[in-house]
Design a protein around this motif. Sequence first.
Motif: not given
Length: 830
Positions: A176-180
């Motif tokens: 799971l990728v988190f990007a601001g």
Amino acid sequence: MTRAAVHAASGNPLGAAAPRQEGPADLRLVPPALAAWAAAALATGAPGGWIAGVVLAGLALAGAALVRAALLPRPGARGVRRRVNGVAVAAVLLCAVAGAGSAWLHGADRHRGPVPGLADRYARVTVDLTVTSDPRPTRPRVHGDRLSAAGLVLDADITRVTSADGAVTAVRTPVLVFAGAGKGAEVWQRLLPSTGLRLTGRLAPPTEGDERYAGLLRVEGSGPPRTVRPPTGLQRTAGHLRAGLREATEGLPPDARALLPGLVVGDTSRIPPELHDAFTATDLSHLLAVSGSNLTIVLALLIGPPGLALRAERRGLAPRLGISLRSTALLGGVLTLAFVVVCRPEPSVLRAAACGLITLLAIGTGRRRSLIPALAAAVLLLVLWDPALARSFGFVLSVLATGALLTVGPCWSAAMRRRGVPPRLAEVLAAAASAQAVCAPVVAVFAARVSLVAIPCNLFAELAVAPATVLGFAALAAAPAAMPVAELLARCAGWPAGWIASVARTGAALPGAEAQWPGGWRGGALLAVVTVLVVCAVRRIRGHPWIAATCVVLLLLAVLRPAPFTRMVTGWPPPGWALAMCDVGQGDTMVLAAGDGAGVVVDAGPDPRLADRCLRDLGITRVPLLVVSHFHADHVTGLPGVLRGRRVGAIQTTTLQEPWEQSEFVRRTARAARVPLVRAIPGERRRVGPLDWRVLWPRAGPGLGAGGPNDASVTLLVRTAGGPTLLLLGDLEPPAQQGLSREHPALPPVDVLKVAHHGSAFQDPGLLRQVRPRLALISCGRDNPYGHPSPRTVGALRAGGAVVLRTDTDGAVAVTGAGTGLRAVPRGPV
């Protein structure tokens, strides 16, 4: 026997060959599907040795059952029946083995390679990955006095990982990728599945119990992602269609603009948090996830009602265009696959598509169709293909709702028709009631709540679902070729979409829209038992109209919750209350009684839902003034809940506009609600109804905010006509508390003290001795990570003669009386 005799002997008034006759439901696939589902759910995340033992034991038992069935004597109906039962038992065991084995293989794939180990070490890595979902906006959450930054998450498969020591490994691991939400947010939002990216970030372990991912990847930096491979042509086409629908809806009113893409293709990126909460409160959130109803509507346009598919009188576009049954089934299959690509393979979409394809196969081969075997086959195939679905909340609700519509719904509909209910109304009522009865216990397991307005809201929303869906799909199809036509269709679809949003908002605004319920599996089991008892009671009271009418009136009172009725039943709020401290978790919300239905609110807490619920319980419909003591998130994020459905005269804030993000949130929210903003001036006095107060702090001049936003808290000394005196300290720290004592040396003792900063250990003993409160109220959340309130602070207050009440253990607290009659009435934790 003659043909007439055959018809006569059939026992059916329509005859043996009547096309409308239905035999008993075919349930042979149900036990194997349930066995595979249960085994996959239990085996997901279980130790490999345990799964291997279960698989071997299952294979041995299945083999024994088959051998025993083969050795049984053939003659006689009893022998045949026993042989069939043995084969059925073996089939159930083999499907359970297959489910457990599939879960084990998928789990091994997730934990193979270096990614899980790197995630456990929180390693910094550079990865090549393939996007497997659309980006989804994250909802900002309150953490202490801060609001987490908004961002995006997406599913992806890492294909190559480069660790900090330079080691390069080819893998295929889901993360799971988190990007601001930085400068590259727009590029992130436009990413399509199958896009190849190269990212640098830090890995972390997945959340406990989440077996879908091997890790979480937090991307470094705020710029756009680096694309190394464009999406496939199929995904570009699907993305172009989805973007066209978004463009066609740009000119619609806000609710319709946000909702229509969600209804049609499951695109919820525009739906604001308060609208999402309204759909959740009314159990309409299934409309935001593309489900079987969407596909049913699309296929019905092609083939007409499924019950007529094999008959000469079948309807839909296919017979009008002269398309044969087999060609119709083939075309329906293409539409179903396109539906999955455009709407994305979410659990409910996959379940609907699998059922649809199996039914279309039956139509194309001319076989008798039954949707129960189709549903069972769909569950079996999907669980074996992706065992993670066995634990998917959306998949469980989708299957349960569909099963209820196929089994319980028709029985309830027939019962209603026998009692004179019009057929169409009986069908709709039975569908909504059966789906709610089956799904509500599962919702209670995870959400610890029950919606009391779900059935009527679903009935009213259902009137607009089909028009909105059909017109929305038409706009989706027209957008690439003729945008003006798509905009016209979207405008037409906006009316029913707006109606659905209005139903959700209206239902959620009712005081008793939701009822708290014990969570977890025990709470779900309890609700299931209560549901069964209610159904049995409804069957028994059908001949007693007065009992039925009484039950309806009680339900209406529970939903509408008029203040006199609520006070009579719960004793809350107590008569003559002057001050109430709301239970809003780790935050602050206080209400000062200002007359009939009016209250001055001090701070809004961290959660709009909790703030709104507290004001509803107190009967507050008008807020002459809302005071924001300072701009920390645990005091301002609940502002939309205070404004919801109430007349607010003005919002008064402190003079220090920090943190800037939260002060801007207050300004933006007030501007949208057309509520004026004013700033507190030290020494100013105000009077509203029986309330008279003076602003003691913050002081003007240099040095304001030197101690941070806490020390800029608006501090009020409140006197109530014939009631208690109150000192509300906001979140003042000891230096500001000492400054308050110096600037107001004549500060008198007070009846009620709102203890600063949730009862933290940082209090000025001199101020506590000076004001000598009789009641000390502390607002703090249960199990908060800050240790609030501090035992030292509580001990000091009690040593000074104060009675201490705290929302984490006492729930909301109301203060009544004055003088010797002063008392605090705790509601108890909810």
